[in-house]
Design a protein around this motif. Structure first.
Motif, PDB file in Angstrom:
ATOM      1  N   GLU A   1       0.810  -1.211   0.000  1.00 28.06           N
ATOM      2  CA  GLU A   1       0.000   0.000   0.000  1.00 28.06           C
ATOM      3  C   GLU A   1       0.843   1.261   0.000  1.00 28.06           C
ATOM      4  O   GLU A   1       0.301   2.356   0.005  1.00 28.06           O
ATOM      5  N   VAL A   2       2.163   1.126   0.012  1.00 24.43           N
ATOM      6  CA  VAL A   2       3.032   2.292   0.120  1.00 24.43           C
ATOM      7  C   VAL A   2       2.886   3.186  -1.108  1.00 24.43           C
ATOM      8  O   VAL A   2       2.826   2.719  -2.255  1.00 24.43           O
ATOM      9  N   GLN A   3       2.796   4.491  -0.869  1.00 23.47           N
ATOM     10  CA  GLN A   3       2.681   5.484  -1.925  1.00 23.47           C
ATOM     11  C   GLN A   3       4.053   6.114  -2.163  1.00 23.47           C
ATOM     12  O   GLN A   3       4.702   6.584  -1.227  1.00 23.47           O
ATOM     13  N   ILE A   4       4.471   6.144  -3.432  1.00 26.44           N
ATOM     14  CA  ILE A   4       5.816   6.593  -3.792  1.00 26.44           C
ATOM     15  C   ILE A   4       5.727   7.839  -4.661  1.00 26.44           C
ATOM     16  O   ILE A   4       4.961   7.879  -5.628  1.00 26.44           O
ATOM     17  N   SER A   5       6.513   8.854  -4.346  1.00 28.65           N
ATOM     18  CA  SER A   5       6.524  10.076  -5.143  1.00 28.65           C
ATOM     19  C   SER A   5       7.022   9.773  -6.551  1.00 28.65           C
ATOM     20  O   SER A   5       7.988   9.029  -6.739  1.00 28.65           O
ATOM     21  N   VAL A   6       6.359  10.335  -7.560  1.00 30.08           N
ATOM     22  CA  VAL A   6       6.717  10.017  -8.942  1.00 30.08           C
ATOM     23  C   VAL A   6       8.086  10.579  -9.321  1.00 30.08           C
ATOM     24  O   VAL A   6       8.693  10.153 -10.306  1.00 30.08           O
ATOM     25  N   ILE A   7       8.571  11.538  -8.564  1.00 32.44           N
ATOM     26  CA  ILE A   7       9.943  12.006  -8.724  1.00 32.44           C
ATOM     27  C   ILE A   7      10.686  11.682  -7.440  1.00 32.44           C
ATOM     28  O   ILE A   7      10.256  12.043  -6.340  1.00 32.44           O
ATOM     29  N   GLY A   8      11.786  10.950  -7.591  1.00 34.61           N
ATOM     30  CA  GLY A   8      12.622  10.596  -6.451  1.00 34.61           C
ATOM     31  C   GLY A   8      13.966  11.280  -6.559  1.00 34.61           C
ATOM     32  O   GLY A   8      14.208  12.087  -7.462  1.00 34.61           O
ATOM     33  N   LEU A   9      14.866  10.941  -5.642  1.00 34.76           N
ATOM     34  CA  LEU A   9      16.175  11.587  -5.597  1.00 34.76           C
ATOM     35  C   LEU A   9      17.278  10.550  -5.734  1.00 34.76           C
ATOM     36  O   LEU A   9      17.369   9.621  -4.937  1.00 34.76           O
ATOM     37  N   GLY A  10      18.107  10.714  -6.776  1.00 40.97           N
ATOM     38  CA  GLY A  10      19.267   9.864  -6.954  1.00 40.97           C
ATOM     39  C   GLY A  10      20.450  10.400  -6.170  1.00 40.97           C
ATOM     40  O   GLY A  10      20.415  11.515  -5.640  1.00 40.97           O
ATOM     41  N   ALA A  11      21.539   9.616  -6.112  1.00 39.35           N
ATOM     42  CA  ALA A  11      22.651   9.977  -5.232  1.00 39.35           C
ATOM     43  C   ALA A  11      23.987  10.147  -5.943  1.00 39.35           C
ATOM     44  O   ALA A  11      24.971  10.521  -5.316  1.00 39.35           O
ATOM     45  N   SER A  12      24.041   9.896  -7.231  1.00 40.24           N
ATOM     46  CA  SER A  12      25.338   9.849  -7.910  1.00 40.24           C
ATOM     47  C   SER A  12      26.076  11.179  -7.870  1.00 40.24           C
ATOM     48  O   SER A  12      27.274  11.238  -7.585  1.00 40.24           O
ATOM     49  N   VAL A  13      25.379  12.281  -8.161  1.00 34.34           N
ATOM     50  CA  VAL A  13      26.011  13.603  -8.158  1.00 34.34           C
ATOM     51  C   VAL A  13      25.956  14.221  -6.765  1.00 34.34           C
ATOM     52  O   VAL A  13      26.917  14.835  -6.299  1.00 34.34           O
ATOM     53  N   LEU A  14      24.845  14.036  -6.095  1.00 30.25           N
ATOM     54  CA  LEU A  14      24.660  14.620  -4.767  1.00 30.25           C
ATOM     55  C   LEU A  14      25.737  14.140  -3.796  1.00 30.25           C
ATOM     56  O   LEU A  14      26.201  14.895  -2.939  1.00 30.25           O
TER      57      LEU A  14
END
Length: 364
Positions: free
Chosen positions: A10-23
């Protein structure tokens, strides 16, 4: 923010997430600021396949008091015990790295435990032989890991793991370059890749999209094989239109860049339209609906992209796709044969004929 439900739960996931490669390359204070900005904007899905170990203590600080607001995608096979990223299938090294990551993240659980970056059958064999997959499954049985995922660039490897029926999520590289045979990770034909997306949707395996901008190459006319820069909104829409996709992971280096990515929600349908890619699709792709909805609006009110998607899924044996089709207010049988869609389709799909085919298939 918009959210999509993970099919397995049932978990709701934001359609835009955050990657970590550059951050992960940034100073700790910038990482903390960006993660907190993301949370405030409603982003709740965070991938932690970073190139630098420093991102983990930074996330630990950013998530203090807000852990429940974040879904963390952690990779079993990414090694940070040396202070930098390393790839491993050695069980003891994986265990040490996971312990180190949990400690620095200041958390006792992992939302998404991922089989990390396997592209070759030999890598999968080693992952299993060394006991890493068993360890990941044990962590899930203990409740430390909530969901199981796989990160890969290769359709054949993805299908081999899907055959095990253990996956809840798959991290896959989706952008128009790769889907149409351009770039280092353009593994598999466009037919194989799209068949994989449909299989994921059929089996309820969500897809988290990596490399949506191909490290910015698609955003630069000089580097793009389309010889025209796409926008971040066009790339995001392209990925979100693919079957099975739940979230798209941009890779901003700071809060300002993330803010620009999030302007996707302010864009019109015309500004999200990515049909320019039709200028370089290979011959085998011509005549195939990619659900881009460039043919909309239909004078008869049909959702042509969705009708095509349900048809393709049903042909692969997805029983639920037929049920979804039959609940549509307008179906293929409502097509009036005006030709509006045929004239607007950048991929030269004969949609009128396709509506006849779909009507005959579903009987309505």
């Amino acid at each position: 923010m918009e959210y999509r439900k993970l099919p397995h739960g049932e978990v709701q996931i934001s359609v835009i997430g955050l990657g970590a490669s550059v951050l992960g390359e940034q100073p700790e204070k910038d990482i903390v600021e960006t993660v907190q900005f993301a949370l405030d904007a409603g982003v709740n899905f965070f991938d932690l396949a970073a190139g630098h170990a420093g991102i983990f203590p930074a996330y630990g600080k950013a998530l203090e008091g807000r852990r429940k607001d974040a879904l963390l995608q952690v990779h079993f096979g990414a090694n940070y015990t040396t202070g930098e990223y390393g790839w491993t299938t050695d069980l003891n090294t994986v265990k040490k790295s996971i312990d180190w990551q949990l400690k620095n993240l200041k958390t006792h659980y992992i939302d998404f435990g991922f089989i990390h970056c396997l592209d070759e059958e030999a890598d999968l064999a080693a992952y299993e032989k060394n006991g890493v997959l068993d360890y990941l499954m044990e962590m899930k049985a203990q409740g430390v890991v909530k969901y199981i995922g796989l990160s890969t660039h290769a359709p054949a490897l993805a299908n081999a793991v899907l055959d095990k029926h253990i996956l809840d999520m798959m991290m896959f590289s989706i952008n128009p370059m790769y889907d149409y045979g351009q770039g280092d990770y353009a593994i598999g034909s466009d037919g194989e890749r799209h068949k994989l997306y449909r299989r994921c949707e059929k089996e309820g395996v969500g897809i988290s999209v990596m490399k949506p901008f191909n490290a910015g190459q698609l955003l630069d006319a000089k580097q793009s094989p389309f010889h025209q820069a796409l926008t971040t909104a066009q790339c995001i829409q392209y990925a979100l239109d693919k079957p099975g996709v739940v979230t798209v992971l941009g890779g901003p280096g700071n809060a300002a860049q993330l803010k620009e990515i999030l302007t996707y929600f302010e864009k019109t349908d015309e500004e999200r339209d990515y049909s320019v890619i039709s200028t370089m699709t290979p011959d085998e792709s011509v005549g195939k609906c990619v659900y881009c909805k460039h043919c909309h609006p239909c004078p008869a009110g049909l959702d042509i992209g969705l009708i095509n998607k349900y048809y393709d899924l049903a042909q692969q044996g997805d029983v639920m796709a037929k049920n979804h089709y039959l609940t549509l207010e307008k179906r293929a049988s409502d097509c009036i044969g005006c030709g509006h869609c045929n004239g607007r389709c950048p991929f030269q799909v004969a949609q009128m004929e396709r509506m006849d085919e779909i009507r005959n298939y579903f009987g309505k």
